[in-house]
Design a protein around this motif. Structure first.
Motif, short mmCIF file in Angstrom:
data_model
loop_
_atom_site.label_atom_id
_atom_site.label_comp_id
_atom_site.label_asym_id
_atom_site.label_seq_id
_atom_site.Cartn_x
_atom_site.Cartn_y
_atom_site.Cartn_z
N LYS A 53 -29.66 16.29 18.31
CA LYS A 53 -29.00 14.98 18.37
C LYS A 53 -29.13 14.20 17.06
CE LYS A 53 -28.39 11.14 21.55
NZ LYS A 53 -28.80 10.53 22.81
N ASP A 81 -28.05 10.10 29.49
CA ASP A 81 -27.20 11.29 29.59
C ASP A 81 -27.69 12.32 30.60
OD1 ASP A 81 -25.52 10.45 27.35
OD2 ASP A 81 -27.30 10.87 26.13
N ALA A 115 -24.80 14.33 26.94
CA ALA A 115 -24.99 13.70 25.64
C ALA A 115 -23.89 14.05 24.65
CB ALA A 115 -26.35 14.07 25.07
#
Length: 713
Positions: free
Chosen positions: A22, A417, A469
């Motif tokens: 991420k 998420d 996500a």
């Protein structure tokens, strides 16, 4: 349980990898808020974003319904073209064999169950006209959300309501259907001509809103690709379909509302043709001029109604929905000559349902952020079902069921998420069976069966996990247990014992597993894939015994995949494709060998659907080309004489193309053209091939044109 842990572990592993990435991958906000994210469904009992349902969900929206209905208003075919995993329609009034992922599906109208566990009428899919539908929500796989009858999934027809701000508006739709276009045959019965009229009025007066609709459809003679009249038995030719709908609402304020809905549907055949029996594998069964025995067949009436109250804030952070509903259904089957019931006859099914459904949904927040939600409530149902013959003889006695089911569903938002879903449902059922005498056929003897009560207790539960996500990979996995008192009337009418508790009426309990993902690649591609597996210790496959379909109670499993892709390469252009594969086996010897494949009644052949749709920049011209390819399925061998067991015939592949186009002259007038079977393909439906009966060896429709003119005002 091992499969559940494996699926959950796989998603956690994928989630961990995605989380680690991420920091180096930034998702564009405009992509993250794209098409899939914004779809809200209600079939899960509370409004929910589709990507967080932890299961495969398919929505057929109003525009798609109207496009497909312009080709053919047959809901069975509309769903077959739109919903991966649902078996191909059989071009008949019934939907026997149109399973979802190989299992029976619970059909509902605004949450009112059309399916019956007491005696499956095979008429549920065609229980309302598509002209009054806002959308169709499909949840695949077993579910404990609604309980009995949903072991294959749920199809919920959501009816329209007025969203305008005017006091009165209207819409008129006129349609004409023919085997030939711009030809005098189009308006003659021998050319397969038909027509359709739909009239709606809707509006809002202060806090009061309304929508009323009346639709009348008359089908002409149905003709195949070679111009031969189709077998009228259970056919859609020369049927008159009536639908009357009304929905009235009153909003007390912006939080609470009361709503009343009523829908009437009927579909009766009045044909001048009778069966001209063909020969399976050699020539089709067709129609010939003659006089039918018995009364008109079809659904004489199907009444559905509910009174619903909703409040988005009945007490702190809690919304509430309660509905009281009613269904009254009556369908008549075709006349069968002796030795059926010794002297012949014509059967009918009558059902009445009275139900109450309540839902509370409480949200738990911390510092304004939603952390969890809890949905809970109670379902009550009283159902009366019987299957008499038209002459008064009783084939299935009147069964009286009382059902009580508390349930609870939870959603835990571990992060923004990562969502975990868990739930359970406790179904308690009591079915009263009166004393009755079976109606024998052929050489069978009658049995005087002593009635009594059948009691069922079932605990269903589900668990799911979704991670959203990243738009390019949103995985999910789920496990759910569903059950079904499988067609109890069919079991009781074939009783071979005088004592009720010696008849095998144990319900079907299905353990269903699924793992899959949704993906959006930029603004151009939507893609989803899922693998499913379901197992039941006692199956519900049908086998033919002396011409009657009877349940085969043996362990069985089904597995398969669904793949869906939509591409948006240019403005106004949409290309889509979906593929479905499923297979299943049954352990007929109960020795854990699973050597026998499930029949065509349960397992549909693989299917590839695709479409290309285009809309002009001014949104006036719409064009669509739809394609279906049904693959071959050949799993069984004939006997020494070359005859196949019923349900086990080989299914050959075929291609079908449909076309739909419309042009809006202005905001009030639109002209449409739909073409079913664009290239006039001569083919046999999968049902007619796997059934392997001479009388049911029937071809599908040839080319049909439908001209539609609609007015809004």
């Amino acid at each position: 349980m091992k499969k559940t842990l494996l699926c959950l572990g796989s998603v956690f592993l994928v989630s961990g990898i995605a989380k680690a990435q991420k920091n180096v991958i930034k998702v564009n906000d405009s992509v993250k808020q794209g098409r899939l994210d914004e779809v809200i469904i209600t079939v899960t009992r509370t409004p929910e974003i589709i990507k967080k349902t932890a299961s495969t969900v398919h929505i057929v929206n109003r525009k798609e319904i109207e496009e497909q209905a312009a080709i053919s208003p047959d809901l069975s075919n509309i769903l077959a073209y739109q919903v991966p995993g649902l078996a191909f329609g059989n071009n008949l009034v019934g939907n026997r064999g149109q399973t979802l992922r190989g299992r029976n599906v619970l059909i509902m109208i605004d949450g009112i169950p059309q399916s019956s566990p007491l005696r499956n009428n095979d008429r549920e899919i065609r229980s309302i006209d598509p002209s009054v539908l806002e959308r169709i929500e499909v949840v695949k796989g077993a579910t404990s959300i609604y309980g009995n009858g949903a072991e294959g999934g749920i199809i919920n027809y959501i009816t329209q309501k007025d969203n305008s701000k005017k006091s009165i508006s209207g819409k008129t739709v006129l349609g004409f259907t023919g085997h030939e276009l711009f030809n005098n045959k189009m308006f003659k019965s021998e050319g397969g001509a038909g027509y359709r009229i739909s009239q709606s009025f809707y509006g809002k007066l202060g806090k009061f809103d309304y929508l009323v609709n009346g639709t009348f459809t008359e089908n002409g003679v149905k003709i195949d690709g070679e111009g031969l009249v189709q077998n009228p038995r259970y056919g859609l030719g020369e049927t008159k379909v009536n639908n009357a709908f009304a929905k009235l609402g009153y909003s007390f304020n912006d939080k609470s509302r009361i709503e009343l809905m009523y829908n009437y549907y009927s579909s009766l055949q009045d044909s001048k043709y009778i069966l001209d029996k063909g020969k399976y594998g050699e020539r089709p069964s067709t129609g010939k001029i003659g006089e039918s025995l018995g009364v008109k067949e079809g659904t004489k009436y199907n009444h559905n109604a509910y009174l619903k109250y909703s409040n988005t804030s009945i007490f702190r952070n809690t919304s509430f929905n309660a509905s009281v509903y009613f269904q009254d259904f009556y369908t008549i089957y075709d006349y069968r000559e002796a030795p059926r019931w010794k002297t012949g006859g014509q059967s009918a099914i009558l059902e009445k349902k009275y139900g109450v459904r309540t839902d509370f949904n409480t949200e738990f927040r911390k510092e304004g952020i939603l952390k969890a939600s809890l949905t809970y409530g109670i379902d009550l149902l009283n159902e009366h079902t019987t299957q008499p013959l038209v002459d008064g003889r009783v084939w299935v006695p009147e069964l009286n069921m009382m059902a009580f089911a508390p349930f609870i569903q939870s959603k835990l938002y571990l992060t923004e998420d990562l969502t975990v879903k868990m739930g359970s449902r406790w179904d308690l059922m009591n079915i009263k069976v009166p004393d009755y005498t079976t109606l024998p056929s052929g050489k069978d003897s009658a049995f005087n069966v002593q009635g009594g009560s059948l009691k069922y207790k079932n605990f269903s539960y589900n668990a799911g996990l979704s991670y959203t996500a990243f738009s390019y990979f949103q995985p999910f996995t789920s496990y759910s247990r569903g059950f079904n008192i499988y067609d109890l009337g069919r079991v009781l009418r074939d009783a071979k014992s005088n004592v009720l508790n010696e008849i095998n009426t144990e319900p079907v309990v299905v353990d269903s597993y699924e793992i899959g993902f949704n993906s959006k690649i930029g603004k151009v591609i939507d893609f989803s894939a899922s693998y499913f597996y379901n197992y039941s210790k006692l199956g519900a496959d049908l086998v033919s015994v002396n011409g009657f379909w009877t349940p085969l109670r043996a362990p069985q499993y089904i597995s398969g995949v669904d793949l869906v892709m939509n591409v948006y390469p240019a403005r106004g252009l949409n290309i889509g494709v979906n593929y479905t594969y499923q297979e299943g086996k049954v352990d007929v010897n109960n020795d854990n060998t699973y050597q026998k494949y499930l029949s065509g009644l349960r397992i549909a052949p693989p299917r590839l659907n695709s479409y290309v749709k285009w809309m002009s920049d001014d949104k006036k011209l719409n064009l669509g080309l739809y394609h279906m390819y049904s693959f071959k399925r050949d799993r069984f061998s004939p006997d020494k004489s070359g005859k196949y067991e019923e349900g086990e015939g080989p299914v050959e592949s075929f291609n079908l193309f449909n076309f739909q186009g419309s042009y809006k002259f202005n905001q009030f007038i639109m002209l449409g053209l739909g073409v079913e079977n664009l290239f006039n393909k001569t083919y046999f439906t999968p049902t007619s091939m796997y059934t392997a009966r001479d009388a049911e060896y029937v071809r599908g429709n040839g080319r049909y044109y439908t001209l539609t003119l609609s007015f809004k005002y």
